[in-house]
Structures are given as C-alpha cells and as structure tokens.
Design an enzyme around this catalytic site. Structure first.
Site, PDB file in Angstrom:
ATOM      1  N   GLY A 157       0.792  -1.235   0.000  1.00  0.00           N
ATOM      2  CA  GLY A 157       0.000   0.000   0.000  1.00  0.00           C
ATOM      3  C   GLY A 157       0.820   1.278   0.000  1.00  0.00           C
ATOM      4  CE  LYS A 211       5.017  12.706  -1.347  1.00  0.00           C
ATOM      5  NZ  LYS A 211       5.413  11.298  -1.269  1.00  0.00           N
TER       6      LYS A 211
HETATM    7  N1  HSE Z   1       3.268   6.854  -2.938  1.00  0.00           N
HETATM    8  C1  HSE Z   1       3.866   7.755  -2.017  1.00  0.00           C
HETATM    9  C2  HSE Z   1       5.184   7.167  -1.543  1.00  0.00           C
HETATM   10  C3  HSE Z   1       3.003   8.016  -0.803  1.00  0.00           C
HETATM   11  O1  HSE Z   1       5.521   6.031  -1.906  1.00  0.00           O
HETATM   12  O2  HSE Z   1       5.905   7.838  -0.814  1.00  0.00           O
HETATM   13  C4  HSE Z   1       2.132   9.228  -0.849  1.00  0.00           C
HETATM   14  O3  HSE Z   1       2.720  10.374  -1.327  1.00  0.00           O
END
Ligand code: HSE
Length: 346
Positions: free
Chosen positions: A213, A231
C-alpha cells in the site's frame, strides 16, 4: 465542537475516522478537542450529510462492506439527513467548519481539488488536505484566497504523510534562513531500491510495494519521480516562498537503475537514493528530483524501506534532519488530525 466534512472516503478518510473513534476520549481530555463528522461525500462510495453529526463506526462499516453511503439511515429527523450530495454541494451547503479534501486528484490540473478548495474558502470553511495538487500547482493562490476569507489552508499530509515536515519548517525552525531542503520523499522508490540491494528484482520489489500500500494508484507516479516532484514543488512554495509548479522541478525517476548499478554502488561503499531537493544556488531557487549515489557515511544512506527523511540546511541551526513514515493509512490519517487540532487551537 469542530464540524468536519470529508470529501473522499478512501484510505486517508477512513484512517482519520479510525483515529478519531479510537482516541475520542484522549483527544478530549488532553486537548479539549471535540468533533463531529457531519458529512461524507465520495464519488464511488456515495454521500450522506446530517448537520447533527454522523456515527463514525457506522461510516466505517459502510466503507468496509462496500454499501453506498446513499443508503445511510439515522435516528435523527429525516428532514435533516441528506444523501446523494456531490462534493461541491457538500462544501457549499453543509454546516461544516472544516472540509477535509481527500478525493483523488489529477496532478497535471490539480482538479477537482483546486475547485473544492476555492469553494470551501469562498464559503468561509477551512481546508485540510493531503492532496498534492492544490499546493504543488497553486499554493500562493490558495493561501491568499484562504487568508482573504479568514480561514486556513492546511497541508501537512501532502509531504511525507504525518511526519511533521511542513510544521517543522514553518513552526519550530521559524527565524532561520533555510537555504536547502534535501531528502528522500518517496517511500515506494526507497523501498524498491532497498529490496533490490537485498537481491530482489525491480518488478518483484514494485509489486511488493503495491501490495504493502505504499505506491500510488498508478505507480508510474512513484517510479518516474512525479510524486517526489510534486512534494519538491510544495516544499519550494512553502519553505522558499516561491510559486513553483511541477514543471519547474527537473525530474528523473529510478526506472533506469539496474541491479548492476546497485552492485556497483555497493562495491564503492555507496547506495542509490532518489533524492528531492530545493536549494538556493547563486541567489536562485533550483529544484530537482534525481537518483544519486550517496556514500554510506551520508546520513540519508541509512534510511531504508518506505521511510522518508529530509535535511534542512539553516543559518542558525546548521543541518536539521527529520526521519519518519512517508505513507500509510494511519500515518496520513494523523496528518489530517494534526491540522484539525491546529485549527481548533487557533
Ligand atoms: N506513494 C507515495 C510514496 C506516498 O511512496 O511515498 C504518498 O505520497
């Protein structure tokens, strides 16, 4: 009593509800925090609104059983229970004080989250969101609109789930000049690189990250660096005060890294990491995402699995590094809670 509406009832919304249910007494006793979920609206799971508050356990049972929230029934008078409201109607017409915007968002356009945020601000409601779209594409505009309407735009969950990166930068580090922010911002790719070092193939490691997940609905966003890029854009906007969009951040993912590259790094006492950074170089802010081979002696080399880590370079405090979870139901649920508490505490 804080009245909350959830737009989107997927993993994050359900994680938040579990925390609110399990910590109700503790939150009340410790922080004098009292809440009600008055509405949930989800394009797939249906929607329900009751101005007097919904039963959280019941909402979670609906989600677990797959039954539509349109079938929610409560003991209140039928005339105060509404079902079938879409996101915008819920935002505009419910009696919520805070809208938790947790619906799926397209990172190219930021929609529908940007429209949801605008509607909330214009109707005098705070926004708490873990959606990267509005902050990565329109942060300064959202902030201004929120300020003009005397409400908050809270986004801790957009970077590294509940690990308090933005709160640290804006709160505890205030007074410092931050010249660089650099680190591991995507758990999926860090997990894949860690497992490849243990001998797993790229495909198996990606499949495992999806199973656990960590990965985005479409893992291309992780492995090509797009998630980390959003980000980095957010960090640039919040920490450096810029108006960057995703295309202002140069980006390269981990798809070209082979098992041979991993072995080569090992033989040189180094390790591959997908690093995101935003820094001031010759007076200009430069932002990027790219794989780098970091020596084992580097503080980021030891960060393995789905963990995130970020180093702030400051004038008064030198380097400050924060390490913590970057994804997860409860961890991202907590990011929403921390912003809800901050709004409640003013
Ligand atoms: N898919 C992202 C990660 C999590 O693997 O860090 C949410 O931003």
């Amino acid at each position: 009593m804080q009245k909350i509406a959830l737009i989107g009832f997927g993993t994050v919304g359900q994680g938040l509800c579990e925390i609110l249910r399990d910590k109700k007494d503790e939150l009340n006793k410790k922080y004098n925090y009292d809440w009600k979920i008055v509405a949930v609206s989800d394009v797939m799971k249906g929607s329900v609104y009751c101005r007097d508050g919904l039963n959280v356990e019941k909402l979670l049972n609906f989600a677990a059983s797959g039954r539509s929230l349109d079938e929610y029934d409560c003991k209140c008078n039928a005339d105060i229970l509404e079902t079938g409201w879409d996101a915008l109607r819920t935002i505009n017409e419910s009696n919520a004080d805070v809208i938790c915007e947790l619906a799926f968002t397209d990172l190219q356009t930021g929609e529908p989250a940007i429209s949801h945020c605008k509607a909330a601000f214009e109707s005098g409601k705070h926004i708490v969101t873990s959606n990267k779209g509005p902050a990565a594409l329109a942060y300064q505009e959202m902030l201004k609109l929120a300020q003009n309407n005397n409400v908050e735009f809270k986004i801790e969950g957009t970077v590294a789930s509940g690990t308090p990166i933005l709160n640290l930068a804006e709160g505890s580090l205030a007074g410092n000049t931050i010249t660089s922010v650099k680190g591991i911002l995507n758990g999926t790719t860090n997990y894949i690189l860690s497992e490849m070092e243990n001998g797993m193939s790229y495909d198996d490691a990606l499949a495992k990250a999806q199973e656990l997940g960590y990965a985005e609905a479409d893992p291309t966003g992780d492995v090509e660096g797009y998630d980390a890029r959003a980000k980095v854009a957010i960090l640039t906007n919040v920490v450096m005060g810029e108006s960057f969009g995703i295309n202002d951040v140069s980006c390269e993912g981990i798809t070209k890294i082979t098992s041979e590259d991993i072995e080569k790094a090992k033989s040189q006492n180094a390790r591959w990491k997908l690093l995101g950074s935003t820094e001031i170089i010759d007076g200009k802010v430069v932002a990027s995402v790219r794989p780098e081979m970091v020596p084992m002696s580097h503080p980021l080399a030891g960060i393995m699995g789905a963990t995130n880590a970020l180093t702030f370079t400051t004038d008064l405090m030198g380097d400050v590094t924060i390490v913590g979870a970057g994804a997860g139901k409860i961890e991202t649920g907590f990011s929403i809670l921390t912003d809800l508490l901050a709004i409640e505490r003013g």
